[in-house]
Write an enzyme that holds these catalytic residues in place. Sequence first.
Site, PDB file in Angstrom:
ATOM      1  N   ASN A  94       0.743  -0.988  -0.110  1.00 27.08           N
ATOM      2  CA  ASN A  94      -0.263  -0.056   0.136  1.00 27.08           C
ATOM      3  C   ASN A  94       1.236   1.105  -0.230  1.00 27.08           C
ATOM      4  OD1 ASN A  94       0.853  -0.197   2.892  1.00 27.08           O
ATOM      5  ND2 ASN A  94      -1.085   0.456   3.764  1.00 27.08           N
ATOM      6  N   HIS A 232      -2.743  -9.601  11.743  1.00 29.55           N
ATOM      7  CA  HIS A 232      -3.318  -9.007  12.984  1.00 29.55           C
ATOM      8  C   HIS A 232      -4.366  -9.107  13.198  1.00 29.55           C
ATOM      9  CE1 HIS A 232      -5.221  -6.368   9.812  1.00 29.55           C
ATOM     10  NE2 HIS A 232      -4.406  -5.717   9.152  1.00 29.55           N
ATOM     11  N   ASP A 305       3.142  -6.053  12.256  1.00 34.29           N
ATOM     12  CA  ASP A 305       2.455  -4.667  11.130  1.00 34.29           C
ATOM     13  C   ASP A 305       3.167  -3.108  11.194  1.00 34.29           C
ATOM     14  OD1 ASP A 305       0.694  -2.939   9.720  1.00 34.29           O
ATOM     15  OD2 ASP A 305      -0.809  -3.340  10.903  1.00 34.29           O
ATOM     16  N   PHE A 323      -4.188   5.396  11.592  1.00 35.75           N
ATOM     17  CA  PHE A 323      -4.113   4.585  12.340  1.00 35.75           C
ATOM     18  C   PHE A 323      -2.826   3.771  11.786  1.00 35.75           C
ATOM     19  CE2 PHE A 323      -8.377   3.699  10.968  1.00 35.75           C
ATOM     20  CZ  PHE A 323      -9.701   3.585  11.964  1.00 35.75           C
TER      21      PHE A 323
HETATM   22  O1  DOR Z   1      -2.672   0.362  11.877  1.00 34.47           O
HETATM   23  C1  DOR Z   1      -2.983   0.215  10.332  1.00 34.47           C
HETATM   24  N1  DOR Z   1      -2.177   0.945  10.233  1.00 34.47           N
HETATM   25  N2  DOR Z   1      -3.655  -1.050   9.285  1.00 34.47           N
HETATM   26  C2  DOR Z   1      -3.614  -1.225   9.312  1.00 34.47           C
HETATM   27  O2  DOR Z   1      -4.334  -2.452   8.367  1.00 34.47           O
HETATM   28  C3  DOR Z   1      -3.180  -0.525   7.544  1.00 34.47           C
HETATM   29  C4  DOR Z   1      -1.800   0.440   8.286  1.00 34.47           C
HETATM   30  C5  DOR Z   1      -1.232   1.823   7.522  1.00 34.47           C
HETATM   31  O3  DOR Z   1      -0.887   1.432   6.278  1.00 34.47           O
HETATM   32  O4  DOR Z   1      -1.040   2.284   8.284  1.00 34.47           O
HETATM   33 ZN    ZN Z   2      -3.548  -4.400   7.733  1.00 31.54          ZN
HETATM   34 ZN    ZN Z   3      -0.569  -3.525   7.554  1.00 31.76          ZN
END
Ligand code: DOR
Ligand code: ZN
Ligand code: ZN
Length: 445
Positions: A94, A232, A305, A323
């Site tokens: 991503n 996760h 993660d 997030f």
């Molecule tokens: O907390 C998260 N951050 N969860 C995710 O699924 C994506 C990730 C991010 O790319 O920052």
């Molecule tokens: Zn994720």
């Molecule tokens: Zn992730």
Amino acid sequence: MSILIRNGIVIDPASKRQEQADVLIEDGIVKKIAPQITQEADKQIEAEGCYVMPGFVDLHVHLREPGFEYKETLETGSCAAAHGGFTTICAMPNTKPVIDNADRVSFVYNKANVVSDINILQIGAVTKGQAGEEPADIEAMKKAGIVAISEDGKSVSNTKVYVEAMKIARDNGLPVFAHCEDRSLAGSGVLNAGKKAEELGLEGISNAVEDVIVGRDIILARENGVQLHLCHCSTALSVELIQYAKKSMHGLTAEVCPHHFTLSEDDITKEDANYKMNPPLRAKEDVQALKEGLKNDVIDVIATDHAPHSFEEKNCSMKNAAFGIVGLETAAALTYTELVDKEWLSIMQMAEKMSYNPAKIIGIDKGSVQEGKAADLVIFDPEKEYEIDVSAFVSKGKNTPFGGRKVKGCVMATICGGQAVYSAPGFAEKNIKKMKDAREQIKKV
Ligand code: DOR
Ligand code: ZN
Ligand code: ZN
């Protein structure tokens, strides 16, 4: 170049060996493991009281390159990984642009070759641009070297498109790494749907947001013979569903992150966005179930993660913050402190879940400490206690709720491909002194 690691306790999940031994590394390979190796080496490391474990393999990191270099780069992320004892890390796609074709995979590999001391492996997107409309060029990405596909950051909501991509992954021998989240149900939720979200007047994310997609993905993978790895996992029902499904299908694995087994929503004491991640910190009962799942081997993997963000993206209201938290430099210590020291896991299980199992899932010959295998190792001191110091992080991301937390267990050195890629402050100097003392002793005798 040769290195002799002396007097450590070798932990090898492949053979279940756990005993004090010397390890001789030559030309990137573990040449010899024996109770006492007398052979001279270019470099000696005194590892008494430390575990000599396989280098950690992280199936889930966000390295942010290309496109979000202000958050992290291949160079800073891999350096943080080496500090954390990781010798192989898998990068989520991503980025901007999304890693959804072979050229972009090659870009990462070419750059990683130049800037990274450890192994970076790329994960390709499930759909083009992670837009959820049509499968990405999975076959070409496989040829370019991806080790899995994932839409991480979200789920593929169109089930038909998802199944199409899953089948391509299956036919190309690739696992599917699933971020399980029903976006329509998640709405604009910020924290776990529960007392903390209510208290802070924030919208919640229910357990069902995760559980319905865990159920869906298991059903789809089972019906189509797909290798599925659930990212996760955060809820008690996820663990239950995985346990149930494993009885009737092969190729299903699951991971839990250190923050999800260390903290619950009750630990969120104030509006601090360092406690905001997706999935969110859950209720105490969920945390308990995750730990039991790890103990009983229903959960195969501990992954970070690692999700670095800028100061500005996190230093704002819970509602508006991004997030995610960083994890590469805290994972081993949190795992040891919360799981091994508290006797949820043995040190062997820690090595299985942080090295051996993740390597097996992506089909690489790593995660063991054996003669003839690549010398990807970590020297870990289980007795060393310290406070997590965010200012010492080499990751660009400082977004963690664990700053100042007291932990037990410290990565003293990381060796990748036979090269020392990290040594804890003071560890190298201490080693030189110990070796000198040892030589003096020998002279006296
Ligand atoms: O907390 C998260 N951050 N969860 C995710 O699924 C994506 C990730 C991010 O790319 O920052
Ligand atoms: Zn994720
Ligand atoms: Zn992730």
